[in-house]
Scaffold this active site. Structure first.
Site, PDB file in Angstrom:
ATOM      1  N   CYS A   1      64.862  24.595  14.600  1.00  0.00           N
ATOM      2  CA  CYS A   1      63.891  25.568  14.112  1.00  0.00           C
ATOM      3  C   CYS A   1      64.287  25.975  12.695  1.00  0.00           C
ATOM      4  O   CYS A   1      65.333  25.577  12.181  1.00  0.00           O
ATOM      5  CB  CYS A   1      63.848  26.791  15.023  1.00  0.00           C
ATOM      6  SG  CYS A   1      65.383  27.749  15.027  1.00  0.00           S
TER       7      CYS A   1
ATOM      8  N   SER B   1      72.916  27.452  25.038  1.00  0.00           N
ATOM      9  CA  SER B   1      71.729  27.808  24.260  1.00  0.00           C
ATOM     10  C   SER B   1      70.688  28.497  25.133  1.00  0.00           C
ATOM     11  O   SER B   1      70.088  27.878  26.019  1.00  0.00           O
ATOM     12  CB  SER B   1      71.124  26.550  23.621  1.00  0.00           C
ATOM     13  OG  SER B   1      69.846  26.813  23.091  1.00  0.00           O
TER      14      SER B   1
ATOM     15  N   HIS C   1      74.470  37.784  25.488  1.00  0.00           N
ATOM     16  CA  HIS C   1      74.169  36.841  24.408  1.00  0.00           C
ATOM     17  C   HIS C   1      74.541  37.473  23.065  1.00  0.00           C
ATOM     18  O   HIS C   1      74.317  38.662  22.842  1.00  0.00           O
ATOM     19  CB  HIS C   1      72.685  36.480  24.427  1.00  0.00           C
ATOM     20  CG  HIS C   1      72.336  35.312  23.559  1.00  0.00           C
ATOM     21  ND1 HIS C   1      72.210  35.416  22.191  1.00  0.00           N
ATOM     22  CD2 HIS C   1      72.094  34.009  23.862  1.00  0.00           C
ATOM     23  CE1 HIS C   1      71.901  34.230  21.691  1.00  0.00           C
ATOM     24  NE2 HIS C   1      71.832  33.359  22.682  1.00  0.00           N
TER      25      HIS C   1
ATOM     26  N   THR D   1      64.862  37.174  20.352  1.00  0.00           N
ATOM     27  CA  THR D   1      63.840  36.370  19.666  1.00  0.00           C
ATOM     28  C   THR D   1      63.461  35.098  20.403  1.00  0.00           C
ATOM     29  O   THR D   1      62.387  34.542  20.155  1.00  0.00           O
ATOM     30  CB  THR D   1      64.302  35.995  18.249  1.00  0.00           C
ATOM     31  OG1 THR D   1      65.541  35.260  18.327  1.00  0.00           O
ATOM     32  CG2 THR D   1      64.505  37.237  17.389  1.00  0.00           C
TER      33      THR D   1
ATOM     34  N   ASN E   1      67.668  29.589  24.306  1.00  0.00           N
ATOM     35  CA  ASN E   1      66.298  29.100  24.143  1.00  0.00           C
ATOM     36  C   ASN E   1      66.099  27.774  24.863  1.00  0.00           C
ATOM     37  O   ASN E   1      65.013  27.496  25.383  1.00  0.00           O
ATOM     38  CB  ASN E   1      65.927  29.003  22.655  1.00  0.00           C
ATOM     39  CG  ASN E   1      66.486  27.771  21.974  1.00  0.00           C
ATOM     40  OD1 ASN E   1      65.898  26.687  22.015  1.00  0.00           O
ATOM     41  ND2 ASN E   1      67.636  27.919  21.340  1.00  0.00           N
TER      42      ASN E   1
ATOM     43  N   GLU F   1      73.200  37.329  20.138  1.00  0.00           N
ATOM     44  CA  GLU F   1      72.078  37.959  19.429  1.00  0.00           C
ATOM     45  C   GLU F   1      71.795  39.346  19.989  1.00  0.00           C
ATOM     46  O   GLU F   1      71.555  40.297  19.238  1.00  0.00           O
ATOM     47  CB  GLU F   1      70.816  37.101  19.520  1.00  0.00           C
ATOM     48  CG  GLU F   1      69.633  37.749  18.800  1.00  0.00           C
ATOM     49  CD  GLU F   1      68.298  37.089  19.074  1.00  0.00           C
ATOM     50  OE1 GLU F   1      67.279  37.812  19.069  1.00  0.00           O
ATOM     51  OE2 GLU F   1      68.252  35.859  19.301  1.00  0.00           O
TER      52      GLU F   1
ATOM     53  N   CYS G   1      69.568  34.233  11.285  1.00  0.00           N
ATOM     54  CA  CYS G   1      68.169  33.817  11.246  1.00  0.00           C
ATOM     55  C   CYS G   1      67.316  34.961  10.702  1.00  0.00           C
ATOM     56  O   CYS G   1      67.467  36.105  11.138  1.00  0.00           O
ATOM     57  CB  CYS G   1      67.708  33.432  12.647  1.00  0.00           C
ATOM     58  SG  CYS G   1      65.923  33.217  12.802  1.00  0.00           S
TER      59      CYS G   1
ATOM     60  N   CYS H   1      59.953  35.029  18.294  1.00  0.00           N
ATOM     61  CA  CYS H   1      59.472  34.273  17.135  1.00  0.00           C
ATOM     62  C   CYS H   1      58.412  33.253  17.550  1.00  0.00           C
ATOM     63  O   CYS H   1      58.365  32.800  18.698  1.00  0.00           O
ATOM     64  CB  CYS H   1      60.625  33.607  16.397  1.00  0.00           C
ATOM     65  SG  CYS H   1      61.312  32.159  17.208  1.00  0.00           S
TER      66      CYS H   1
ATOM     67  N   SER I   1      68.420  24.214  18.580  1.00  0.00           N
ATOM     68  CA  SER I   1      69.680  23.849  17.929  1.00  0.00           C
ATOM     69  C   SER I   1      70.104  22.420  18.262  1.00  0.00           C
ATOM     70  O   SER I   1      71.263  22.057  18.067  1.00  0.00           O
ATOM     71  CB  SER I   1      70.782  24.842  18.324  1.00  0.00           C
ATOM     72  OG  SER I   1      70.876  24.958  19.734  1.00  0.00           O
TER      73      SER I   1
END
Length: 290
Positions: A12, A230, A133, A173, A232, A135, A105, A202, A274
């Protein structure tokens, strides 16, 4: 074997930007060394992204992965991970005698600042995300006292919500958009009014998840490629599996369950934000050879 590959699979914008920043630091260090200057040490603060092959490649270039601020030494060039870091850690990093490059990001940075603004206005954060996480830990550092995290609607239902508290809702996100909307509707019903919402999921996440759903409905099996760490990527596997299709999450083609896939006529292929193109390509070639 017929393979339908997601057009959105792979890096991304935030990942590409973070890696470009890290590459630039590595290149500059090599240029200085070639000119006879001492080679400065390059490090990331936390894994730059959640992909083991990428991290291994940077380790081979001499890039260190630091976990604690006190590991930073004078003269180091330290790149902040794409997921961002808690603001207290960022301030501590910048207090060291080192060059700090922020590769957070832009979507995450926008979420951090939006949360900070809402909390300064007197609202309390309800954050949809994975509590452990990186983030999420970073986002919470901008939220002040009283912030609550939930990873599912079931967890949300168990939170000690106070009727007199003015809440606002935000999300990691890379979270599941559908689940986020369910949480939003539940809060409306529970509190009796619409809760202000920060739109922090996002567009890349939304588009990837929707494409994974669309492909999963057309195929006999779904392969999702990306790091097991990961978030996502895990959610891509979750939304695909929710369509009732056999879904497997692997980090590379060597982990594919060949016997389970061999009898499939059509296989869907997608990958996390990623996951390098080279790994997606290798997985596609392997599947097509079955």
């Amino acid at each position: 074997m017929n393979v339908i590959r997601a057009r959105t699979a792979g890096f991304c914008m935030g990942v590409s930007l973070a890696l470009r920043k890290l590459d630039r630091e590595v290149d500059r260090a090599e240029e200085k060394a070639a000119q006879g200057s001492p080679r400065c040490r390059i490090a990331t603060f936390g894994p730059i992204i959640h992909n083991p092959q990428v991290l291994e490649a940077y380790a081979g270039m001499g890039v260190r992965c630091l976990r604690q601020v006190d590991e930073v030494e004078a003269g180091d060039h330290v790149v902040i991970r794409a997921h961002g870091v808690p603001q207290q850690q960022e301030k501590a990093l910048r207090s060291r005698d080192a060059v700090v490059v922020d590769a957070t990001c832009p979507k995450v940075k926008k979420a951090q600042l939006g949360i900070e603004e809402q909390c300064r206005a007197g609202r309390t954060l309800l954050l949809f995300g994975e509590a452990e996480h990186p983030e999420v830990r970073g986002l919470l550092s901008y939220a002040g006292e009283g912030a609550l995290v939930f990873g599912s609607v079931d967890e949300l239902e168990g939170l000690p919500l106070q009727p007199e508290t003015e809440y606002f809702l935000a999300a990691q996100t890379t979270q599941d958009r559908v689940a986020f909307e369910v949480a939003r509707a539940w809060l409306h019903e529970r509190l009796g009014h619409e809760v202000p919402v920060l739109e922090t999921i996002c567009d890349a996440t939304r588009l990837r998840q929707q494409e994974a759903i669309d492909i999963a409905r057309k195929v006999d099996a779904m392969v999702v490629v990306g790091g097991f760490d990961s978030g996502n990527t895990r959610r891509l596997a979750d939304v695909a599996a929710a369509q009732g299709v056999f879904t497997v999450h692997v980090e590379n083609e060597s982990q594919l369950p060949v016997e389970q896939l061999r009898g499939c006529g059509i296989i869907g292929l997608t990958a996390g934000a990623s996951t390098p193109k080279s790994i997606i390509d290798a997985t596609q070639r392997f599947l097509e050879s079955l």
